[in-house]
Design a protein around this motif. Structure first.
Motif, PDB file in Angstrom:
ATOM      1  N   PRO A  23       0.661  -1.067   0.103  1.00 42.12           N
ATOM      2  CA  PRO A  23       0.170  -0.004   0.091  1.00 42.12           C
ATOM      3  C   PRO A  23       0.935   1.193  -0.098  1.00 42.12           C
ATOM      4  N   GLU A  24       2.001   1.327   0.790  1.00 45.35           N
ATOM      5  CA  GLU A  24       2.960   2.466   0.767  1.00 45.35           C
ATOM      6  C   GLU A  24       3.369   2.609  -0.816  1.00 45.35           C
ATOM      7  N   ALA A  25       3.623   1.568  -1.491  1.00 44.18           N
ATOM      8  CA  ALA A  25       4.225   1.751  -2.934  1.00 44.18           C
ATOM      9  C   ALA A  25       3.068   2.404  -3.888  1.00 44.18           C
ATOM     10  N   ALA A  26       1.966   2.018  -3.388  1.00 47.03           N
ATOM     11  CA  ALA A  26       0.828   2.762  -4.362  1.00 47.03           C
ATOM     12  C   ALA A  26       0.573   3.934  -3.760  1.00 47.03           C
ATOM     13  N   ALA A  29       2.891   6.510  -5.485  1.00 48.86           N
ATOM     14  CA  ALA A  29       2.238   6.745  -6.707  1.00 48.86           C
ATOM     15  C   ALA A  29       1.062   7.862  -6.783  1.00 48.86           C
ATOM     16  N   ALA A  30       0.286   7.561  -5.808  1.00 49.44           N
ATOM     17  CA  ALA A  30      -1.156   8.483  -5.903  1.00 49.44           C
ATOM     18  C   ALA A  30      -0.758   9.753  -5.440  1.00 49.44           C
ATOM     19  N   ALA A  31       0.478   9.799  -4.715  1.00 49.33           N
ATOM     20  CA  ALA A  31       0.802  11.204  -4.159  1.00 49.33           C
ATOM     21  C   ALA A  31       1.727  11.822  -5.105  1.00 49.33           C
ATOM     22  N   GLY A  32       1.973  11.614  -6.292  1.00 52.28           N
ATOM     23  CA  GLY A  32       2.304  12.038  -7.364  1.00 52.28           C
ATOM     24  C   GLY A  32       3.697  11.850  -7.578  1.00 52.28           C
ATOM     25  N   GLY A  33       4.440  10.729  -6.899  1.00 55.56           N
ATOM     26  CA  GLY A  33       5.667  10.261  -7.377  1.00 55.56           C
ATOM     27  C   GLY A  33       6.039   9.845  -8.792  1.00 55.56           C
ATOM     28  N   ASP A  34       7.104  10.151  -9.528  1.00 54.19           N
ATOM     29  CA  ASP A  34       7.260   9.679 -10.809  1.00 54.19           C
ATOM     30  C   ASP A  34       8.018   8.225 -10.852  1.00 54.19           C
ATOM     31  N   TRP A  35       8.911   8.066  -9.861  1.00 52.05           N
ATOM     32  CA  TRP A  35       9.593   6.795  -9.701  1.00 52.05           C
ATOM     33  C   TRP A  35       9.557   6.244  -8.255  1.00 52.05           C
ATOM     34  N   LEU A  36       9.833   4.895  -8.015  1.00 51.93           N
ATOM     35  CA  LEU A  36       9.794   4.461  -6.702  1.00 51.93           C
ATOM     36  C   LEU A  36      11.362   4.111  -6.593  1.00 51.93           C
ATOM     37  N   HIS A  37      12.124   4.727  -5.651  1.00 50.08           N
ATOM     38  CA  HIS A  37      13.395   4.502  -5.398  1.00 50.08           C
ATOM     39  C   HIS A  37      13.545   3.406  -4.251  1.00 50.08           C
ATOM     40  N   LEU A  38      14.104   2.119  -4.683  1.00 44.23           N
ATOM     41  CA  LEU A  38      14.167   1.042  -3.643  1.00 44.23           C
ATOM     42  C   LEU A  38      15.850   0.953  -3.233  1.00 44.23           C
ATOM     43  N   VAL A  55      11.688  -8.523  -2.070  1.00 44.85           N
ATOM     44  CA  VAL A  55      10.594  -7.591  -1.649  1.00 44.85           C
ATOM     45  C   VAL A  55      10.148  -6.767  -3.026  1.00 44.85           C
ATOM     46  N   VAL A  56      11.070  -6.480  -3.983  1.00 44.83           N
ATOM     47  CA  VAL A  56      10.724  -5.961  -5.313  1.00 44.83           C
ATOM     48  C   VAL A  56       9.640  -6.697  -5.972  1.00 44.83           C
ATOM     49  N   LYS A  57       9.937  -8.217  -5.972  1.00 41.34           N
ATOM     50  CA  LYS A  57       9.093  -8.660  -6.937  1.00 41.34           C
ATOM     51  C   LYS A  57       7.503  -8.734  -5.956  1.00 41.34           C
ATOM     52  N   ALA A  58       7.354  -8.432  -4.918  1.00 46.89           N
ATOM     53  CA  ALA A  58       6.281  -8.359  -4.136  1.00 46.89           C
ATOM     54  C   ALA A  58       5.694  -7.205  -4.429  1.00 46.89           C
ATOM     55  N   LEU A  59       6.511  -6.050  -4.643  1.00 46.57           N
ATOM     56  CA  LEU A  59       5.986  -4.688  -4.715  1.00 46.57           C
ATOM     57  C   LEU A  59       5.492  -4.455  -6.286  1.00 46.57           C
ATOM     58  N   ARG A  60       6.103  -5.228  -7.179  1.00 41.69           N
ATOM     59  CA  ARG A  60       5.603  -4.987  -8.614  1.00 41.69           C
ATOM     60  C   ARG A  60       4.314  -4.877  -8.931  1.00 41.69           C
ATOM     61  N   PRO A  61       3.380  -5.687  -8.412  1.00 42.96           N
ATOM     62  CA  PRO A  61       2.026  -5.459  -8.949  1.00 42.96           C
ATOM     63  C   PRO A  61       1.285  -4.380  -8.289  1.00 42.96           C
ATOM     64  N   HIS A  62       1.754  -3.640  -7.312  1.00 44.65           N
ATOM     65  CA  HIS A  62       1.205  -2.619  -6.567  1.00 44.65           C
ATOM     66  C   HIS A  62       1.209  -1.329  -7.252  1.00 44.65           C
ATOM     67  N   THR A  63       2.286  -1.146  -7.999  1.00 45.39           N
ATOM     68  CA  THR A  63       2.287   0.040  -8.833  1.00 45.39           C
ATOM     69  C   THR A  63       2.835   0.044 -10.260  1.00 45.39           C
ATOM     70  N   GLN A  64       2.310   0.850 -11.085  1.00 42.53           N
ATOM     71  CA  GLN A  64       3.266   0.740 -12.286  1.00 42.53           C
ATOM     72  C   GLN A  64       4.444   1.821 -12.427  1.00 42.53           C
ATOM     73  N   LEU A  65       4.692   2.371 -11.243  1.00 44.78           N
ATOM     74  CA  LEU A  65       5.938   3.401 -11.027  1.00 44.78           C
ATOM     75  C   LEU A  65       7.125   2.757 -11.710  1.00 44.78           C
ATOM     76  N   ALA A  86      13.130  -9.633 -10.949  1.00 44.42           N
ATOM     77  CA  ALA A  86      12.006  -9.415  -9.747  1.00 44.42           C
ATOM     78  C   ALA A  86      11.164  -7.973 -10.341  1.00 44.42           C
ATOM     79  N   GLY A  87      11.631  -7.234 -11.491  1.00 44.02           N
ATOM     80  CA  GLY A  87      10.865  -6.151 -11.754  1.00 44.02           C
ATOM     81  C   GLY A  87      11.422  -4.694 -11.943  1.00 44.02           C
TER      82      GLY A  87
END
Ligand code: DX5
Ligand code: ZN
Length: 220
Positions: A23-26, A29-38, A55-65, A86-87
């Motif tokens: 949910p934090e990754a999503a 994105a909803a808050a306007g982030g362009d990339w997700l930095h891992l 963790v990268v694999k688990a987060l992948r479906p949560h956002t298109q960022l 992992a995505g």
């Protein structure tokens, strides 16, 4: 004069609620982030351990960022492909790590990912200079890597300026990314020096209004 790449805001998941990573990754994105930095840490290259490719694999479906994976690990040559599988969309490796830097950079690009090279505050520009024609992104660390919530190191500004000047002189096109202690104030100096990708963990994830925090970085 080369066009300066657009400003990109990259929330760092290192500062998010670890019990709610998806949910934090999503939310980023909803808050306007362009990339997700891992921020990946191995407890050897830096004095902290964060998370791995699972963790990268688990987060992948949560956002298109765009997943901007920062490997703060000693053997990026050995592990980078697991993050690609992992995505990850972009993988950044440290020039100080124990690998054949050019070979790693070439291999990542041959796998059709964006490739970045990171340098610590104490590393000289001449150390990264031989590799800048191989990268899509240069990450100038503005703190000593290992922990979020540290203070921005102003002594990194000349390196950012040199990176921007060299890019123009050599007609290269790499992004210049900064990571560590970035807020609406320090972003002014970092972008004036030439940075266009702003990584922020604390400033965004600990903000009462994350969208406002991202807007403030975009407008800094
Ligand atoms: C370095 C990490 C941090 C994190 C952002 O160890 O890479 O810089 O991304 O940290 P803050 O909370 O300073 O934005
Ligand atoms: Zn990082």
């Amino acid at each position: 004069m080369n066009a300066v790449p657009p400003r990109i805001i990259a929330p760092s998941i290192l500062a998010a609620d670890y019990s709610q990573f998806g949910p934090e990754a999503a939310a980023a994105a909803a808050a306007g982030g362009d990339w997700l930095h891992l921020d990946v840490m191995d407890g050897h290259f830096v004095d902290n351990i964060s998370f791995g490719p699972g963790v990268v694999k688990a987060l992948r479906p949560h956002t298109q960022l765009f997943f901007d994976v920062h490997l703060m690990i000693s053997r990026p040559d050995h592990y980078w492909r697991r993050f690609a599988d992992a995505g990850a969309n972009g993988i950044t490796v440290h020039v100080e790590a124990d690998h054949d830097v050019a070979a790693t950079l070439r291999a990542i690009r041959e796998a059709d990912l964006k490739v970045g090279l990171a340098m610590n505050p104490s590393t000289d520009w001449e150390t990264v200079r031989p590799h800048i024609h191989l990268i899509d992104l240069l990450l100038v660390m503005t703190v000593v890597p290992g922990f979020g919530g540290q203070a921005f190191m102003r002594e990194t500004l000349p390196t950012i300026q040199t990176a921007a000047a060299t890019r123009a002189e050599e007609s290269l096109h790499y992004h210049i990314e900064v990571d560590g202690g970035i807020d609406a104030e320090t972003a002014v100096d970092a972008t004036a020096a030439g940075a266009n990708v702003l990584v922020a963990g604390t400033t965004i994830f600990k903000a009462p209004d994350r969208a406002a925090a991202i807007t403030a970085l975009r407008q800094a």
